[in-house]
Design a protein around this motif. Sequence first.
Motif, PDB file in Angstrom:
ATOM      1  N   ALA A  47       0.839  -1.205   0.000  1.00  0.00           N
ATOM      2  CA  ALA A  47       0.000   0.000   0.000  1.00  0.00           C
ATOM      3  C   ALA A  47       0.870   1.251   0.000  1.00  0.00           C
ATOM      4  CB  ALA A  47      -0.929  -0.002   1.210  1.00  0.00           C
ATOM      5  N   MET A  48       1.912   1.261   0.829  1.00  0.00           N
ATOM      6  CA  MET A  48       2.806   2.423   0.882  1.00  0.00           C
ATOM      7  C   MET A  48       3.632   2.542  -0.404  1.00  0.00           C
ATOM      8  SD  MET A  48       2.030   3.846   3.658  1.00  0.00           S
ATOM      9  CE  MET A  48       3.314   5.085   3.664  1.00  0.00           C
ATOM     10  N   ALA A  49       4.042   1.393  -0.960  1.00  0.00           N
ATOM     11  CA  ALA A  49       4.824   1.422  -2.198  1.00  0.00           C
ATOM     12  C   ALA A  49       4.007   1.993  -3.348  1.00  0.00           C
ATOM     13  CB  ALA A  49       5.305   0.010  -2.546  1.00  0.00           C
ATOM     14  N   THR A  50       2.708   1.723  -3.353  1.00  0.00           N
ATOM     15  CA  THR A  50       1.841   2.239  -4.410  1.00  0.00           C
ATOM     16  C   THR A  50       1.727   3.761  -4.344  1.00  0.00           C
ATOM     17  OG1 THR A  50       0.582   0.174  -4.293  1.00  0.00           O
ATOM     18  CG2 THR A  50      -0.443   1.979  -5.484  1.00  0.00           C
ATOM     19  N   LEU A  51       2.010   4.334  -3.195  1.00  0.00           N
ATOM     20  CA  LEU A  51       1.889   5.789  -3.022  1.00  0.00           C
ATOM     21  C   LEU A  51       3.132   6.562  -3.463  1.00  0.00           C
ATOM     22  CD1 LEU A  51       0.143   6.104   0.465  1.00  0.00           C
ATOM     23  CD2 LEU A  51      -0.834   6.633  -1.767  1.00  0.00           C
ATOM     24  N   ILE A  52       4.148   5.856  -3.965  1.00  0.00           N
ATOM     25  CA  ILE A  52       5.401   6.542  -4.312  1.00  0.00           C
ATOM     26  C   ILE A  52       5.169   7.634  -5.344  1.00  0.00           C
ATOM     27  CG2 ILE A  52       7.635   6.265  -5.442  1.00  0.00           C
ATOM     28  CD1 ILE A  52       7.859   3.525  -4.110  1.00  0.00           C
ATOM     29  N   TRP A  53       4.450   7.305  -6.434  1.00  0.00           N
ATOM     30  CA  TRP A  53       4.273   8.304  -7.479  1.00  0.00           C
ATOM     31  C   TRP A  53       3.293   9.409  -7.098  1.00  0.00           C
ATOM     32  CZ3 TRP A  53       6.863  10.376 -11.125  1.00  0.00           C
ATOM     33  CH2 TRP A  53       7.920   9.670 -11.694  1.00  0.00           C
TER      34      TRP A  53
ATOM     35  N   LEU B 187      -1.505  -5.598 -17.171  1.00  0.00           N
ATOM     36  CA  LEU B 187      -0.878  -6.508 -16.205  1.00  0.00           C
ATOM     37  C   LEU B 187      -1.459  -6.288 -14.810  1.00  0.00           C
ATOM     38  CD1 LEU B 187       1.261  -8.654 -15.657  1.00  0.00           C
ATOM     39  CD2 LEU B 187       2.938  -6.814 -15.359  1.00  0.00           C
ATOM     40  N   SER B 188      -1.697  -5.030 -14.448  1.00  0.00           N
ATOM     41  CA  SER B 188      -2.319  -4.733 -13.153  1.00  0.00           C
ATOM     42  C   SER B 188      -3.688  -5.399 -13.041  1.00  0.00           C
ATOM     43  CB  SER B 188      -2.466  -3.217 -12.976  1.00  0.00           C
ATOM     44  OG  SER B 188      -1.227  -2.580 -12.954  1.00  0.00           O
ATOM     45  N   CYS B 189      -4.426  -5.383 -14.137  1.00  0.00           N
ATOM     46  CA  CYS B 189      -5.772  -5.948 -14.128  1.00  0.00           C
ATOM     47  C   CYS B 189      -5.764  -7.449 -13.872  1.00  0.00           C
ATOM     48  CB  CYS B 189      -6.481  -5.660 -15.446  1.00  0.00           C
ATOM     49  SG  CYS B 189      -7.035  -3.961 -15.561  1.00  0.00           S
ATOM     50  N   LEU B 190      -4.772  -8.149 -14.399  1.00  0.00           N
ATOM     51  CA  LEU B 190      -4.681  -9.589 -14.156  1.00  0.00           C
ATOM     52  C   LEU B 190      -4.531  -9.872 -12.656  1.00  0.00           C
ATOM     53  CD1 LEU B 190      -2.322 -10.708 -17.075  1.00  0.00           C
ATOM     54  CD2 LEU B 190      -4.832 -10.744 -16.980  1.00  0.00           C
TER      55      LEU B 190
ATOM     56  N   PHE C 134       2.197  -5.958  -7.899  1.00  0.00           N
ATOM     57  CA  PHE C 134       1.269  -4.914  -8.337  1.00  0.00           C
ATOM     58  C   PHE C 134       1.818  -3.523  -8.017  1.00  0.00           C
ATOM     59  CE2 PHE C 134      -2.321  -2.077  -7.599  1.00  0.00           C
ATOM     60  CZ  PHE C 134      -3.049  -2.253  -8.760  1.00  0.00           C
ATOM     61  N   SER C 135       2.392  -3.367  -6.833  1.00  0.00           N
ATOM     62  CA  SER C 135       2.967  -2.078  -6.451  1.00  0.00           C
ATOM     63  C   SER C 135       4.135  -1.705  -7.357  1.00  0.00           C
ATOM     64  CB  SER C 135       3.439  -2.125  -4.998  1.00  0.00           C
ATOM     65  OG  SER C 135       2.359  -2.380  -4.131  1.00  0.00           O
TER      66      SER C 135
ATOM     67  N   MET D 230      -5.761   7.695  -9.036  1.00  0.00           N
ATOM     68  CA  MET D 230      -6.047   6.270  -9.196  1.00  0.00           C
ATOM     69  C   MET D 230      -5.151   5.431  -8.287  1.00  0.00           C
ATOM     70  SD  MET D 230      -5.357   3.741 -12.413  1.00  0.00           S
ATOM     71  CE  MET D 230      -3.726   3.382 -11.743  1.00  0.00           C
ATOM     72  N   GLN D 231      -3.864   5.764  -8.255  1.00  0.00           N
ATOM     73  CA  GLN D 231      -2.941   4.996  -7.422  1.00  0.00           C
ATOM     74  C   GLN D 231      -3.222   5.202  -5.930  1.00  0.00           C
ATOM     75  OE1 GLN D 231       0.820   6.331  -9.104  1.00  0.00           O
ATOM     76  NE2 GLN D 231       0.934   4.491 -10.366  1.00  0.00           N
ATOM     77  N   PHE D 232      -3.669   6.395  -5.563  1.00  0.00           N
ATOM     78  CA  PHE D 232      -4.062   6.630  -4.177  1.00  0.00           C
ATOM     79  C   PHE D 232      -5.256   5.748  -3.794  1.00  0.00           C
ATOM     80  CE2 PHE D 232      -6.728   9.028  -1.127  1.00  0.00           C
ATOM     81  CZ  PHE D 232      -5.857   9.049  -0.050  1.00  0.00           C
ATOM     82  N   MET D 233      -6.237   5.637  -4.709  1.00  0.00           N
ATOM     83  CA  MET D 233      -7.393   4.772  -4.449  1.00  0.00           C
ATOM     84  C   MET D 233      -6.972   3.313  -4.350  1.00  0.00           C
ATOM     85  SD  MET D 233      -9.953   6.839  -4.210  1.00  0.00           S
ATOM     86  CE  MET D 233     -11.468   5.906  -4.442  1.00  0.00           C
ATOM     87  N   VAL D 234      -6.013   2.905  -5.172  1.00  0.00           N
ATOM     88  CA  VAL D 234      -5.501   1.535  -5.120  1.00  0.00           C
ATOM     89  C   VAL D 234      -4.848   1.271  -3.763  1.00  0.00           C
ATOM     90  CG1 VAL D 234      -3.723   0.002  -6.025  1.00  0.00           C
ATOM     91  CG2 VAL D 234      -5.221   1.211  -7.596  1.00  0.00           C
ATOM     92  N   SER D 235      -4.072   2.223  -3.297  1.00  0.00           N
ATOM     93  CA  SER D 235      -3.422   2.066  -1.995  1.00  0.00           C
ATOM     94  C   SER D 235      -4.460   1.922  -0.876  1.00  0.00           C
ATOM     95  CB  SER D 235      -2.519   3.271  -1.724  1.00  0.00           C
ATOM     96  OG  SER D 235      -1.894   3.158  -0.467  1.00  0.00           O
ATOM     97  N   LEU D 236      -5.508   2.755  -0.933  1.00  0.00           N
ATOM     98  CA  LEU D 236      -6.583   2.640   0.065  1.00  0.00           C
ATOM     99  C   LEU D 236      -7.267   1.275  -0.024  1.00  0.00           C
ATOM    100  CD1 LEU D 236      -8.435   6.096   0.072  1.00  0.00           C
ATOM    101  CD2 LEU D 236      -6.972   5.124   1.848  1.00  0.00           C
ATOM    102  N   ALA D 237      -7.458   0.775  -1.246  1.00  0.00           N
ATOM    103  CA  ALA D 237      -8.103  -0.525  -1.419  1.00  0.00           C
ATOM    104  C   ALA D 237      -7.292  -1.621  -0.744  1.00  0.00           C
ATOM    105  CB  ALA D 237      -8.280  -0.832  -2.910  1.00  0.00           C
ATOM    106  N   ILE D 238      -5.958  -1.563  -0.877  1.00  0.00           N
ATOM    107  CA  ILE D 238      -5.107  -2.570  -0.217  1.00  0.00           C
ATOM    108  C   ILE D 238      -5.227  -2.453   1.297  1.00  0.00           C
ATOM    109  CG2 ILE D 238      -2.725  -3.342   0.120  1.00  0.00           C
ATOM    110  CD1 ILE D 238      -2.128  -2.368  -2.732  1.00  0.00           C
TER     111      ILE D 238
END
Length: 276
Positions: free
Chosen positions: A15-21, A207-210, A237-238, A42-50
């Motif tokens: 979750a934290m790694a996804t927030l890098i960008w 690839l993320s979708c898979l 994924f991150s 979008m990446q912030f929402m992904v991090s929250l989802a994790i």
Amino acid sequence: MNPDLLIFLIFLTPAMATLIWPIRTIFTSKPVLLAQWDLSAMQFMVSLAIVFFAANNYGIINHPYIGDVLYTIVCVFTFPFYYIFLCELTRHQGATLKDRRIAFMPPILYCIIFVVIVFNLGEEQYGEYAQRVLMRKDYSLTQNFFYNAMHIFGYWGFELFVFIQMVFFIGLGYFRLRRYRVRLIEYNPSLKSKARSAFMVAGLAFLSCLIIIYVVMNPYPETVAQMGVLYVLLIVFSAVQYMMGEYANMLDISVKQMLMAKRDSDDLSNSNTEQQ
């Protein structure tokens, strides 16, 4: 330390790694396109989802139905931000009101219905639903209307809704990014290497979708092995999200800016011709 808390903290790593960008976008000194802000959202929402996924699975949230609501909301709003990113980057008018309606109205309606079903179901009956459907994979219906609605709309409907979003937005994204690549090369042939980043973003999104499909289809890991596979996939994924941010950062000119630059260049050329 509580084992569930330890597992939750471990799951915070992807979750934290996804927030890098998103964090880099906030603190960058270079101009940031609106499209890049959309991708960061979008990446912030992904991090929250994790985070909500781990909190809901490992007892961090005391009321599981609240965790389910939070996880569902952030999941269904992830792909709309990707769609708006595509619109802002690849269309000459950017993201219009119509685009925002296409992107956000379906998830808003889904979330309203989902929340109504969950809170009418109640904590006790939600616990029964979680035990029967999520844990024991018992898909039989009962006489309870809201239980059946949660089973059909909240369980199968959620997976179907996310799958439709993925197919629609990823497919559309591939064609729009391909067209953007062509326009970028036509605008400036020296940008061919940068234009290649458009295909990289499309491929990384696929690839993320898979990985998302696997996570959504297996929301409650039952063994340590399944939990390990899930964690490794989230780490991958991150990494994919970081690479997507890297390549999207190279796409620092939108179609709208290309057209404006070309128009200004044509106006200047016409002005010089008239003066001569």
